[in-house]
Design an enzyme around this catalytic site. Sequence first.
Site, mmCIF file in Angstrom:
data_model
loop_
_atom_site.group_PDB
_atom_site.id
_atom_site.type_symbol
_atom_site.label_atom_id
_atom_site.label_comp_id
_atom_site.label_asym_id
_atom_site.label_seq_id
_atom_site.Cartn_x
_atom_site.Cartn_y
_atom_site.Cartn_z
ATOM 1 N N ASP A 5 0.953 -1.245 -0.048
ATOM 2 C CA ASP A 5 -0.092 0.028 -0.074
ATOM 3 C C ASP A 5 0.831 1.304 -0.132
ATOM 4 O O ASP A 5 2.099 1.119 0.163
ATOM 5 C CB ASP A 5 -0.892 0.005 1.283
ATOM 6 C CG ASP A 5 -1.751 1.263 1.346
ATOM 7 O OD1 ASP A 5 -2.260 1.480 0.407
ATOM 8 O OD2 ASP A 5 -1.646 1.979 2.542
ATOM 9 N N SER A 6 0.330 2.514 -0.238
ATOM 10 C CA SER A 6 1.316 3.525 0.083
ATOM 11 C C SER A 6 1.623 3.726 1.387
ATOM 12 O O SER A 6 2.467 4.646 1.648
ATOM 13 C CB SER A 6 0.322 4.781 -0.431
ATOM 14 O OG SER A 6 -0.878 5.010 0.219
ATOM 15 N N CYS A 27 -4.204 -1.745 -1.853
ATOM 16 C CA CYS A 27 -4.407 0.031 -2.008
ATOM 17 C C CYS A 27 -5.106 0.104 -3.246
ATOM 18 O O CYS A 27 -4.954 -0.508 -4.532
ATOM 19 C CB CYS A 27 -3.028 0.475 -2.511
ATOM 20 S SG CYS A 27 -3.160 2.171 -2.978
ATOM 21 N N GLU A 61 -2.453 8.744 8.224
ATOM 22 C CA GLU A 61 -1.081 8.651 8.148
ATOM 23 C C GLU A 61 -0.334 9.650 9.126
ATOM 24 O O GLU A 61 1.031 9.417 9.715
ATOM 25 C CB GLU A 61 -0.347 9.268 6.815
ATOM 26 C CG GLU A 61 -0.727 8.178 5.766
ATOM 27 C CD GLU A 61 0.313 6.936 5.398
ATOM 28 O OE1 GLU A 61 1.256 7.173 5.815
ATOM 29 O OE2 GLU A 61 -0.437 5.752 5.009
ATOM 30 N N CYS A 72 -10.875 2.936 0.091
ATOM 31 C CA CYS A 72 -9.461 3.195 0.414
ATOM 32 C C CYS A 72 -9.146 2.391 1.735
ATOM 33 O O CYS A 72 -9.721 2.432 2.626
ATOM 34 C CB CYS A 72 -9.308 4.668 0.375
ATOM 35 S SG CYS A 72 -7.744 5.240 1.196
ATOM 36 N N HIS A 115 -7.155 2.889 3.812
ATOM 37 C CA HIS A 115 -7.157 3.712 4.983
ATOM 38 C C HIS A 115 -8.247 3.827 5.750
ATOM 39 O O HIS A 115 -8.280 4.246 7.076
ATOM 40 C CB HIS A 115 -6.181 5.093 4.774
ATOM 41 C CG HIS A 115 -4.799 5.150 4.402
ATOM 42 N ND1 HIS A 115 -4.390 4.666 3.311
ATOM 43 C CD2 HIS A 115 -3.826 5.720 4.906
ATOM 44 C CE1 HIS A 115 -2.978 4.705 3.183
ATOM 45 N NE2 HIS A 115 -2.572 5.497 4.375
HETATM 46 N N1 DGL Z 1 -4.746 3.274 0.846
HETATM 47 C C1 DGL Z 1 -4.791 3.761 -0.446
HETATM 48 C C2 DGL Z 1 -5.992 3.186 -1.268
HETATM 49 O O1 DGL Z 1 -6.509 2.176 -0.910
HETATM 50 C C3 DGL Z 1 -4.209 5.186 -0.991
HETATM 51 C C4 DGL Z 1 -4.006 6.141 -0.106
HETATM 52 C C5 DGL Z 1 -3.205 7.191 -0.538
HETATM 53 O O2 DGL Z 1 -2.056 7.010 -0.784
HETATM 54 O O3 DGL Z 1 -3.574 8.151 -1.214
HETATM 55 O O4 DGL Z 1 -6.486 3.922 -2.238
#
Ligand code: DGL
Length: 281
Positions: free
Chosen positions: A15-16, A79, A158, A190, A192
């Site tokens: 993931d990011s 992600c 984050e 997402c 996150h």
């Molecule tokens: N967690 C990531 C997603 O599911 C991306 C978050 C990001 O880096 O913008 O899209």
Amino acid sequence: MTTHPSDDRPIGMFDSGFGGLTVARAFIDLLPDEDLVYVGDTGRYPYGPRSLGEVAGYAHEIARYLVDVHRVKLLVVACNTAAAAALGSLRDELDVPVMGVIDPGVRSLVRATETGRVGVIGTVGTVGSGAYQRAVAASGTPVELTVAACPGFVEFVEGGETGSDQVHVLAERLLAPIVEAKVDALLLGCTHYPYLARTITDVVGRDVVLVSSADETAFEALALFREEAEAPGGVALAPAAVGRVGTHRFVSSGDVERFRDLGARLLGPELAAAERAPWSR
Ligand code: DGL
């Protein structure tokens, strides 16, 4: 007695940043025999505002690292933004099966709704890519879909800030179209966003079922190992030997100590150490 083939190579996931840890948690709980290598690309997060081409470049670099260095047997793109940008090209390039989080999430979403009014929230990149709109249409379920991009949510996670007044104010503004559409099921598109579930529920109301793709993606991997589903690309996949205890490695391209500390708070005790990614600056 029939003996089934086994394969103790790890599962690779990326993931990011911290978001994919929601997916890692589900894999660790559901597939405890399997080794896992997780990459959080915190040195280059957020992916959401970047062009899909740039995100695809990062996704291929991380995938090659997981396949070439860690010899993973399965790649999980944990992600949504990276899956929207590169799932197809990763499947074309790699000779291991590649799973994303978009289709498993959509399957849960259309199962969860009773009224047929559903919502998806995600990053600007994911929403703008149209990947969810296409996946919902391809599911063949006649639902009324409302999508909303939520720029800023990832930055709060984050930063380790998941329940502040500021994130609540932002959520009220960004989720207004979802509230207005009176959806009864909302997909957190997402990885996150599950960390913001309390704030999101406070805004949309407790009658709205929040759907996260983490569990569904782990169940799909379980089905692949049990040969109940065909692995993407038709590549054979075998589970780890029965009874072994999986190990978990975490790699970060940003501040590794911060990754370990915040990651352990978000994921749990399995994240006791983090390693530096080779492309870290
Ligand atoms: N967690 C990531 C997603 O599911 C991306 C978050 C990001 O880096 O913008 O899209």
